[in-house]
Motif scaffolding. Structure first.
Motif, short mmCIF file in Angstrom:
data_model
loop_
_atom_site.label_atom_id
_atom_site.label_comp_id
_atom_site.label_asym_id
_atom_site.label_seq_id
_atom_site.Cartn_x
_atom_site.Cartn_y
_atom_site.Cartn_z
N ILE A 27 0.68 -1.19 0.34
CA ILE A 27 -0.22 0.23 0.19
C ILE A 27 0.71 1.42 -0.38
O ILE A 27 0.79 2.08 -1.08
CB ILE A 27 -0.92 -0.32 1.20
CG1 ILE A 27 -1.70 -1.33 1.21
CG2 ILE A 27 -1.64 1.18 1.16
CD1 ILE A 27 -3.03 -0.83 -0.10
N VAL A 28 2.02 1.05 0.70
CA VAL A 28 2.93 2.08 0.90
C VAL A 28 3.28 2.13 -0.53
O VAL A 28 3.43 3.73 -0.58
CB VAL A 28 3.87 2.32 1.79
CG1 VAL A 28 5.12 3.22 1.82
CG2 VAL A 28 3.65 2.69 3.63
N VAL B 295 -0.57 5.93 1.64
CA VAL B 295 -0.25 6.41 2.84
C VAL B 295 -0.84 8.17 2.48
O VAL B 295 -1.68 8.68 2.29
CB VAL B 295 1.18 5.89 3.69
CG1 VAL B 295 1.38 7.33 4.91
CG2 VAL B 295 1.32 4.94 4.26
N ALA B 296 0.44 8.16 1.42
CA ALA B 296 -0.09 9.84 1.11
C ALA B 296 -1.06 10.44 1.07
O ALA B 296 -1.89 11.66 1.24
CB ALA B 296 1.13 10.35 -0.08
N ALA B 297 -1.77 9.06 -0.26
CA ALA B 297 -4.18 9.41 -0.15
C ALA B 297 -4.27 9.61 0.83
O ALA B 297 -5.37 10.16 0.98
CB ALA B 297 -3.84 7.99 -1.48
N VAL B 298 -3.77 8.60 1.60
CA VAL B 298 -5.66 8.98 3.01
C VAL B 298 -4.97 9.61 3.89
O VAL B 298 -5.00 10.06 4.21
CB VAL B 298 -4.71 7.00 3.74
CG1 VAL B 298 -5.38 7.20 5.15
CG2 VAL B 298 -4.96 6.17 2.74
N ILE B 299 -3.66 10.03 3.94
CA ILE B 299 -3.27 11.23 4.40
C ILE B 299 -4.23 13.02 4.02
O ILE B 299 -4.41 13.86 4.37
CB ILE B 299 -1.96 11.51 4.31
CG1 ILE B 299 -0.83 10.97 5.78
CG2 ILE B 299 -1.33 13.32 5.29
CD1 ILE B 299 0.25 10.60 5.78
N ASP B 300 -4.16 12.88 2.56
CA ASP B 300 -4.74 13.52 2.15
C ASP B 300 -6.56 13.37 2.04
O ASP B 300 -7.09 14.98 2.40
CB ASP B 300 -4.32 13.72 0.46
CG ASP B 300 -3.71 14.27 -0.16
OD1 ASP B 300 -2.63 14.35 0.55
OD2 ASP B 300 -2.62 13.42 -0.83
N MET C 114 8.61 4.95 9.88
CA MET C 114 8.75 6.40 9.44
C MET C 114 8.21 6.59 7.72
O MET C 114 8.33 7.70 7.24
CB MET C 114 10.18 5.92 8.33
CG MET C 114 11.08 6.81 8.40
SD MET C 114 11.22 8.84 9.97
CE MET C 114 11.27 7.79 10.70
N ALA C 115 7.71 5.81 7.21
CA ALA C 115 6.92 6.24 6.11
C ALA C 115 5.67 6.71 6.51
O ALA C 115 5.33 8.33 5.27
CB ALA C 115 6.26 4.90 4.95
N VAL C 116 4.36 7.09 7.18
CA VAL C 116 4.08 7.38 7.69
C VAL C 116 4.77 8.76 8.13
O VAL C 116 3.86 10.04 7.82
CB VAL C 116 3.01 7.30 8.93
CG1 VAL C 116 2.29 7.69 9.34
CG2 VAL C 116 2.49 5.56 8.34
#
Length: 509
Positions: free
Chosen positions: A291-292, A297-302, A331-333
């Motif tokens: 998923i990363v 992860v970036a998409a979910v944060i947006d 760390m990716a988060v």
């Protein structure tokens, strides 16, 4: 009496029945009339009309019963006690029954089954599932849809009812319904599969074994929002049960295409996509890494930035699950700016269960290394977590999660500027972790030792009343051993009085 007069009598009787049943159906559509209709004994009057020779009277009687049963469980129970269900089931199974009546009969079954597991079981006990299976094989899509709705409301209650649905041979027919051109039929078929799969790994596996995943995956970018809701819900309910089925969902190549739907105008589509990602990432580091890698992860944060309230919850939990698995994933988060966004969620949300999930996610991110903990500390999260833990109005679950998160992050945190304010605010059970971190850092950092004195930290530590031999006393002793004895004495409580007393007792030469 002539033949013409006899025919007129029959005609009047038919008109009266038609008018009666139509009026009752119209009245039943308005909730304020239901109690009056029930008290008037309308159930027993409608029952014989289900067998009427005139098809329109049959179907309108069924429609009226469905509307009444749909209103509340008392009226649905009256339908069951009135022995009406066997008649409906018999009519559904008949080949010659008109499609309009079949739709109305399935609507009654659905209206009864929706209220409780007991009423749904009553529908099953009267042999409805076999009749509904026959309806799913009908040519008319409207009949199929009505039958699928009834199955949906039976299956959603519990695993036992879902198993009965599976045993009746419904699942392959629902998969076929998803391949029909009618959008409404696709929706309810996907919804029914979701309701079957949600209860247990075995039921989910049954859905998987019919090839449902591939057909669901083909519909993730369908323009119809209501269909996408059900598709992502079904995939989530399948993926949640085990690593194996989650991997099968991923192998259907729904990513990265599904991430586009995190920006869908429909709130429930967005939430169900986030839920699907959460259910996949929770299983293994490998699934989380996948998923990363596709930008999840970036998409979910947006998505968290664009959402409010309960819609945020699956996204918050997804970040926590990703971070749980390893230092690198946590760390990716952090690198994707997840911590500031979670801090905003903690600040903005009013519901305790959302705050609790956010606190838990912080704990999963910050518990790995000092670098991870510093990312949390820099975002000024410690005071917020402490306030939630100490707030008497916080739910018990929120207090527990805030406390646990705070402790797990503090045990890794070596960023002293964020720790020092806690010396003044934290209760003893949290304070010992703060003091412990100072006792680890100060012996190896001369600049930090000087700053600890000038900021008042050393003075505050001397004021802490600790039990001799306790862990916190050991930490204080370790801190004090970093300084000359006269410095420690100078900042100890009462030392100024001792100096004044010495001045009083001092006799100049």
């Amino acid at each position: 009496m002539s033949q013409r007069q006899i025919l007129q009598v029959f005609e009047q009787y038919q008109k009266a029945r038609t008018q009666f049943v139509q009026t009752v159906a119209d009245l039943a559509a308005r909730p304020q009339n239901t109690e009056t209709l029930q008290n008037a004994g309308v159930m027993s009057l409608l029952r014989p009309l289900l067998l009427d020779a005139v098809p329109t009277i049959q179907q309108t009687a069924a429609l009226a019963l469905g509307r009444l049963a749909n209103y509340n469980d008392d009226l649905a129970e009256a339908v069951v006690k009135g022995d009406i269900l066997p008649q409906l089931v018999f009519s559904l199974a008949e080949q010659n029954t008109q499609r309009f009546y079949k739709k109305a009969a399935a609507f009654v079954l659905r209206a009864v089954a929706k209220h409780s597991p007991e009423l749904a079981q009553a529908v099953v006990d009267c042999g409805a599932l076999d009749a509904l299976v026959i309806s799913l094989e009908e040519f008319d899509p409207g009949v199929k849809e009505a039958a699928a709705w009834a199955i949906c409301y039976i299956a959603r209650h519990n695993a036992q009812l879902s198993q009965a649905v599976v045993d009746a041979g419904v699942v392959p027919l629902l998969v076929l319904c998803m391949q029909e051109p009618e959008i409404a039929l696709k929706r309810v078929a996907a919804s029914a599969l979701s309701d079957i799969a949600k209860h247990s790994p075995e039921l989910a596996q049954t859905v998987v074994d019919t090839g449902a995943i591939a057909h669901l995956a083909q519909m993730i970018l369908n323009p119809d929002a209501k269909l996408k809701r059900q598709v992502f819900s079904a995939l989530s309910q399948i993926a949640k049960h085990s690593v194996d089925v989650a991997e099968m969902v991923v192998e259907a190549e729904i990513f990265p295409a599904a991430l586009v739907c995190l920006k869908d105008p429909d709130e429930y589509v967005r939430k169900n996509v986030a839920t699907l990602i959460r259910e996949i990432t929770k299983h293994t580091p490998e699934l989380s890494q996948m998923i990363v890698n596709v930008g999840g992860v970036a998409a979910v944060i947006d998505y968290l930035g664009d959402s409010r309230g309960n819609v945020r919850l699956p996204g918050i939990m997804m970040l926590g699950y990703v971070a749980t698995h390893s230092e690198n994933l946590a760390m990716a988060v952090i690198v994707s700016k997840g911590v500031p966004q979670l801090a905003i969620c903690l600040e903005e949300e009013q519901e305790d269960h959302i705050k609790a999930a956010t606190a838990w996610a912080f704990g999963q991110i910050g518990r790995h290394t000092p670098e991870h903990a510093k990312a949390i500390a820099v975002a000024n999260v410690f005071p917020k977590l402490l306030n939630l833990y100490l707030d008497s109005e916080s739910s018990e679950d929120l207090q527990v999660k805030a406390k646990k998160a705070l402790k797990s992050i503090l045990q890794k945190c070596t960023y002293l500027p964020a720790l020092e304010p806690l010396l003044y605010e934290a209760p003893s059970n949290v304070l010992k972790h703060v003091i412990c971190q100072f006792s680890k850092v100060l012996p190896h950092d001369s600049k930090a030792r000087r700053l600890f004195v000038t900021s008042g930290g050393l003075k505050k530590v001397q004021e802490i009343k600790a039990e001799p031999g306790s862990a916190i006393q050991e930490y204080i002793n370790a801190i004090n051993s970093c300084y000359p004895e006269e410095i420690v004495r100078y900042y100890s409580p009462g030392y100024s009085e001792i100096l004044l007393e010495r001045i009083d007792n001092y006799q100049p030469v």
